[in-house]
Motif scaffolding. Structure first.
Motif, PDB file in Angstrom:
ATOM      1  N   UNK A   3      -7.614  61.444   6.833  1.00 38.29           N
ATOM      2  CA  UNK A   3      -6.879  60.621   5.869  1.00 38.29           C
ATOM      3  C   UNK A   3      -5.593  61.337   5.449  1.00 38.29           C
ATOM      4  N   UNK A   4      -4.589  60.589   5.000  1.00 40.34           N
ATOM      5  CA  UNK A   4      -3.349  61.210   4.528  1.00 40.34           C
ATOM      6  C   UNK A   4      -3.591  62.092   3.303  1.00 40.34           C
ATOM      7  N   UNK A   5      -2.821  63.169   3.184  1.00 38.70           N
ATOM      8  CA  UNK A   5      -2.899  64.013   1.995  1.00 38.70           C
ATOM      9  C   UNK A   5      -2.128  63.344   0.860  1.00 38.70           C
ATOM     10  N   UNK A   6      -2.575  63.595  -0.347  1.00 34.91           N
ATOM     11  CA  UNK A   6      -1.944  62.991  -1.522  1.00 34.91           C
ATOM     12  C   UNK A   6      -0.896  63.947  -2.089  1.00 34.91           C
ATOM     13  N   UNK A   7       0.363  63.538  -1.968  1.00 32.60           N
ATOM     14  CA  UNK A   7       1.477  64.365  -2.407  1.00 32.60           C
ATOM     15  C   UNK A   7       2.177  63.739  -3.603  1.00 32.60           C
ATOM     16  N   UNK A   8       2.627  64.596  -4.505  1.00 29.73           N
ATOM     17  CA  UNK A   8       3.522  64.189  -5.583  1.00 29.73           C
ATOM     18  C   UNK A   8       4.912  64.732  -5.291  1.00 29.73           C
ATOM     19  N   UNK A   9       5.926  64.008  -5.685  1.00 25.53           N
ATOM     20  CA  UNK A   9       7.302  64.504  -5.648  1.00 25.53           C
ATOM     21  C   UNK A   9       7.730  64.753  -7.081  1.00 25.53           C
ATOM     22  N   UNK A  10       8.089  65.993  -7.385  1.00 30.27           N
ATOM     23  CA  UNK A  10       8.525  66.379  -8.726  1.00 30.27           C
ATOM     24  C   UNK A  10      10.050  66.465  -8.734  1.00 30.27           C
ATOM     25  N   UNK A  11      10.675  65.599  -9.507  1.00 27.52           N
ATOM     26  CA  UNK A  11      12.131  65.538  -9.542  1.00 27.52           C
ATOM     27  C   UNK A  11      12.617  64.275  -8.876  1.00 27.52           C
ATOM     28  N   UNK A  12      13.443  63.507  -9.583  1.00 23.90           N
ATOM     29  CA  UNK A  12      13.876  62.199  -9.090  1.00 23.90           C
ATOM     30  C   UNK A  12      15.383  62.133  -8.873  1.00 23.90           C
ATOM     31  N   UNK A  13      15.982  63.273  -8.552  1.00 22.61           N
ATOM     32  CA  UNK A  13      17.404  63.279  -8.210  1.00 22.61           C
ATOM     33  C   UNK A  13      17.615  62.824  -6.773  1.00 22.61           C
ATOM     34  N   UNK A  14      18.791  63.131  -6.209  1.00 22.53           N
ATOM     35  CA  UNK A  14      19.120  62.652  -4.868  1.00 22.53           C
ATOM     36  C   UNK A  14      18.137  63.154  -3.820  1.00 22.53           C
ATOM     37  N   UNK A  15      17.827  64.468  -3.835  1.00 20.85           N
ATOM     38  CA  UNK A  15      16.925  64.992  -2.817  1.00 20.85           C
ATOM     39  C   UNK A  15      15.487  64.589  -3.117  1.00 20.85           C
ATOM     40  N   UNK A  16      15.120  64.501  -4.400  1.00 20.04           N
ATOM     41  CA  UNK A  16      13.778  64.046  -4.737  1.00 20.04           C
ATOM     42  C   UNK A  16      13.521  62.629  -4.261  1.00 20.04           C
ATOM     43  N   UNK A  17      14.515  61.792  -4.370  1.00 20.88           N
ATOM     44  CA  UNK A  17      14.375  60.412  -3.906  1.00 20.88           C
ATOM     45  C   UNK A  17      14.203  60.372  -2.391  1.00 20.88           C
ATOM     46  N   UNK A  18      14.928  61.219  -1.677  1.00 20.44           N
ATOM     47  CA  UNK A  18      14.769  61.262  -0.224  1.00 20.44           C
ATOM     48  C   UNK A  18      13.373  61.748   0.160  1.00 20.44           C
ATOM     49  N   UNK A  19      12.876  62.741  -0.577  1.00 22.84           N
ATOM     50  CA  UNK A  19      11.516  63.198  -0.304  1.00 22.84           C
ATOM     51  C   UNK A  19      10.508  62.072  -0.548  1.00 22.84           C
TER      52      UNK A  19
END
Length: 343
Positions: A3-19
């Protein structure tokens, strides 16, 4: 299937949005939440159909298996330490921290806790970089002896309307050339000494706009790396690789690597060797391998998932990020003091 791993993205700037975009699209991961206390965090979470959390503490109960830290550089250490304290593997955007001492603290904490810590030098995940390393390691160019890396382009005036971009610590050495230094370390090995000069003769901001760097490697190879964000020119990773579609692409090279039996030019991976006996009179044989076009940020997400699953070691560890940061800090120290810095 795993199954896919559950990831969080911390930070919603330009690079965070790309992640967030790449995690959402990945077959190896799912976007568990976006962590950011600002309305931007809520907007990015809504855009990618996931949960918005204002803090890591608020997200702990969501079954997180990894966190991509894409917050401002100044809080990378604190965010990374929080992930480690929670027992969650972290991929921290470059630079690992905004200074070597903090990066050492973060790496030591991860090692002590046996928690995977990765650095977001995503260009190592680019297939052309991996092919370049394969070519060099195979001995196709002989012993590497010399290299040149360029980051030359023009940042428009409105780029500097944001105040911190005009201040120390925000210049192209720290924000841009750090990628090229990491690439050179990946291809040529450890840097043992640095000599650098900087200039701000055009804009006059507190931050440099041009720098020229001499890198000495443990292997005996020497490299020059030059960075300038006030020239209209195409010789940069951004302008030559097509990695980021935001930039126009030029049919030029940004890295040249010379060995005793051949040379390699990136990004096209032009491999030149002598026809017959090596001599300046000998014509060249030229080969250029074809490389599939895969987004390195997407490949980075998949590799993070494999690291979390225990299937492989990080391609770019926290310690790799620390060692690249040591070189960049040495560049700044040399430019300020005028002499070579031994690492």
């Amino acid at each position: 299937m795993t199954r896919p791993v559950r990831l969080a993205v911390m930070g919603a700037g330009l690079i965070g949005k790309r992640h967030a975009m790449h995690v959402k699209a990945s077959a190896d991961a799912e976007l568990a939440c976006v962590i950011d206390p600002t309305p931007a965090g809520e907007a990015v979470a809504r855009e990618y159909g996931t949960v918005w959390a204002k803090s890591l503490d608020a997200a702990i109960g969501m079954g997180l298996e990894g966190v991509i830290v894409a917050t401002p550089n100044q809080v990378h250490m604190r965010n990374g330490l929080d992930c480690i304290a929670a027992g969650i593997p972290a991929l921290v955007e470059k630079p690992l921290c905004d200074n070597v001492a903090d990066a050492e603290t973060l790496v030591a904490a991860a090692d002590a806790a046996s928690i995977p810590l990765l650095t977001g030098h995503h260009r190592r995940h680019n297939l052309l970089m991996q092919k370049a390393k394969e070519i060099i390691d195979s001995g196709a160019i002989g012993k590497p002896v010399v290299a040149n890396a360029m980051f030359w382009l023009f940042k428009p005036d409105d780029y500097f309307d944001i105040g911190w971009r005009r201040e120390k610590g925000a210049g192209p050495v720290f924000l841009n050339m750090i990628h090229d230094v990491d690439n050179l370390r990946y291809l040529l090995g450890e840097v043992t000494a640095v000599t650098a000069r900087e200039s701000n003769a055009v804009r006059g901001n507190a931050v440099e706009e041009t720098a020229v760097i001499l890198l000495e490697f443990a292997s005996g190879a020497l490299a020059t790396a030059s960075v300038c964000d006030t020239t209209v020119a195409p010789w940069s990773w951004e302008m030559t690789t097509g990695e980021n579609p935001a930039y126009p692409r030029a049919d030029e090279h940004c890295y040249l690597i010379g060995g005793t039996h051949g040379s390699l030019a990136l990004p096209e991976l032009d491999l030149r060797t002598a026809q017959g006996q090596r001599s300046w009179y000998a014509p060249f044989d030229l080969t250029r391998p074809g490389i599939p076009n895969e987004d390195p940020l997407a490949r980075q997400v998949s590799q993070f998932a494999r690291v979390i699953r225990g299937k492989e070691a990080p391609l770019v560890s926290g310690r790799d990020g620390l060692e690249t940061l040591r070189v960049i800090e040495a560049v700044k120290r040399s430019a300020a003091g005028g002499g070579p810095i031994t690492l």
